[in-house]
Enzyme design. Structure first.
Site, mmCIF file in Angstrom:
data_model
loop_
_atom_site.group_PDB
_atom_site.id
_atom_site.type_symbol
_atom_site.label_atom_id
_atom_site.label_comp_id
_atom_site.label_asym_id
_atom_site.label_seq_id
_atom_site.Cartn_x
_atom_site.Cartn_y
_atom_site.Cartn_z
ATOM 1 N N ARG A 16 47.051 19.768 31.363
ATOM 2 C CA ARG A 16 46.956 18.551 32.148
ATOM 3 C C ARG A 16 46.337 17.467 31.256
ATOM 4 O O ARG A 16 45.616 17.772 30.314
ATOM 5 C CB ARG A 16 46.065 18.757 33.370
ATOM 6 C CG ARG A 16 46.533 19.855 34.326
ATOM 7 C CD ARG A 16 45.545 20.030 35.473
ATOM 8 N NE ARG A 16 45.988 21.022 36.435
ATOM 9 C CZ ARG A 16 45.645 22.300 36.420
ATOM 10 N NH1 ARG A 16 44.839 22.751 35.455
ATOM 11 N NH2 ARG A 16 46.091 23.137 37.335
ATOM 12 N N LYS B 125 41.044 22.318 36.856
ATOM 13 C CA LYS B 125 40.618 21.866 38.173
ATOM 14 C C LYS B 125 39.540 22.784 38.736
ATOM 15 O O LYS B 125 39.583 23.993 38.544
ATOM 16 C CB LYS B 125 41.821 21.841 39.128
ATOM 17 C CG LYS B 125 42.810 20.716 38.832
ATOM 18 C CD LYS B 125 43.916 20.695 39.876
ATOM 19 C CE LYS B 125 44.863 19.526 39.663
ATOM 20 N NZ LYS B 125 45.930 19.488 40.681
ATOM 21 N N HIS C 200 52.660 14.626 32.631
ATOM 22 C CA HIS C 200 53.102 15.665 33.570
ATOM 23 C C HIS C 200 54.493 16.177 33.213
ATOM 24 O O HIS C 200 54.808 17.351 33.435
ATOM 25 C CB HIS C 200 53.098 15.109 34.992
ATOM 26 C CG HIS C 200 53.274 16.146 36.051
ATOM 27 N ND1 HIS C 200 52.265 17.035 36.385
ATOM 28 C CD2 HIS C 200 54.330 16.470 36.839
ATOM 29 C CE1 HIS C 200 52.706 17.850 37.336
ATOM 30 N NE2 HIS C 200 53.939 17.522 37.622
#
Length: 314
Positions: free
Chosen positions: A156, A180, A254
């Site tokens: 990411r 995350k 992305h």
């Protein structure tokens, strides 16, 4: 905005900041988005007659969503923000935000990047022109290394920003990232990514860091700007978007991450006999295998074909 609204929103801001502290449970970007959503709902409710948060009901929140005309995706994020905001003021699971539905928007399909397109993209990234000076050559080395890591390891963009020198393991061709929810994982690197990183660290990064105070040992960011500061997410997006435009494509980091997962599954020849779905899940850092399946476009038919090829009774 009356003090009751202001105090409540200030309390939310403090709690969001605490979640984004040492354990990085919530990124700065998510903190800002949640706070913005809560403030917009609070402003709508205030303008429509509510005197303070104590008067908020599920029907009032539904009316606010209708009035704000948010998309399902924005509403889904806003419900999460409102649960963060109103949850501490009510018994567990009984805040007004807990009593309204959180939509599950269907994500738009990610544009496909072929293996040949991806190779051309990363290999041409940051290519310096003849006559470029030392600064431009240093930035070219950085951009090439960044693109190789984003595609080769499926990171990411925030993970690339947060990557530190101590997270590089050249002995095992791997890097350690924090994803995350503050979850760390070790991700393998491709040979081109290793080569590009070595070139950047040897000949590019030292030039940009010349004369600047270094970060604490081991915590120094791998990718830095021309001012010697760690890259932020918007800068990473601009770098990738610029390279994509040069190849006639639109998108950002992305697209490279999606391509990494899809190409891992496809394998080098593109026939679908590449990495196991669970391996791709680990590389991408997905909590659920279902996310990886949707993310990479794996269909039930494709999984059946894998089973028939690989199972002794297929």
């Amino acid at each position: 905005m009356p003090d009751t609204w202001a105090r409540s929103l200030d309390d939310l801001a403090a709690r969001l900041a605490a979640q984004g502290g040492r354990d990085r449970l919530l990124s700065p970007r998510s903190q800002a988005a949640y706070l913005k959503d809560a403030r917009r709902v609070a402003a709508w409710l205030r303008d429509n007659g509510l005197e303070g948060p104590a008067q908020i009901t599920p029907s009032a929140l539904e009316a606010a969503f209708r009035g704000l005309r948010w998309s399902p995706a924005t509403r889904a994020r806003a419900v999460t923000a409102l649960r963060e905001w109103l949850g501490p003021q009510h018994p567990a699971g009984r805040s007004p935000a807990d009593l309204i539905d959180r939509p599950r928007p269907t994500p738009p399909p990610v544009p496909r990047l072929s293996q040949a397109d991806a190779a051309a993209l990363v290999e041409g990234a940051g290519a310096p022109a003849e006559g470029d000076g030392p600064l431009r050559r240093a930035l070219a080395l950085r951009d090439r290394a960044l693109m190789e890591v984003l595609y080769g390891s499926g990171l990411r963009r925030q993970e690339a920003c947060d990557l530190v020198l101590a997270g590089l393991d050249f002995e095992h061709d791997a890097l350690r990232v924090v994803g995350k929810g503050g979850k760390g994982r070790t991700v393998p690197m491709t040979e081109p990514a290793v080569a590009a990183l070595r070139a950047w660290l040897a000949d590019g990064r030292p030039r940009l860091m010349s004369g600047r105070d270094p970060a604490p040992s081991g915590r120094a960011p791998v990718f830095v700007s021309r001012s010697g500061r760690g890259l932020d997410g918007s800068t990473v997006y601009r770098i990738v978007a610029r390279e994509l435009r040069a190849h006639g494509r639109a998108g950002g980091p992305h697209l490279l991450r999606h391509a990494a997962g899809t190409h891992l599954l496809e394998g080098p020849d593109g026939r679908g006999d590449g990495a196991h779905l669970r391996v791709v899940q680990e590389v991408l850092g997905h909590a659920s295998l279902a996310t990886t399946q949707r993310y990479t476009g794996v269909t039930t038919r494709a999984m059946q074909e894998h089973l028939r090829r690989g199972h002794p009774r297929g």
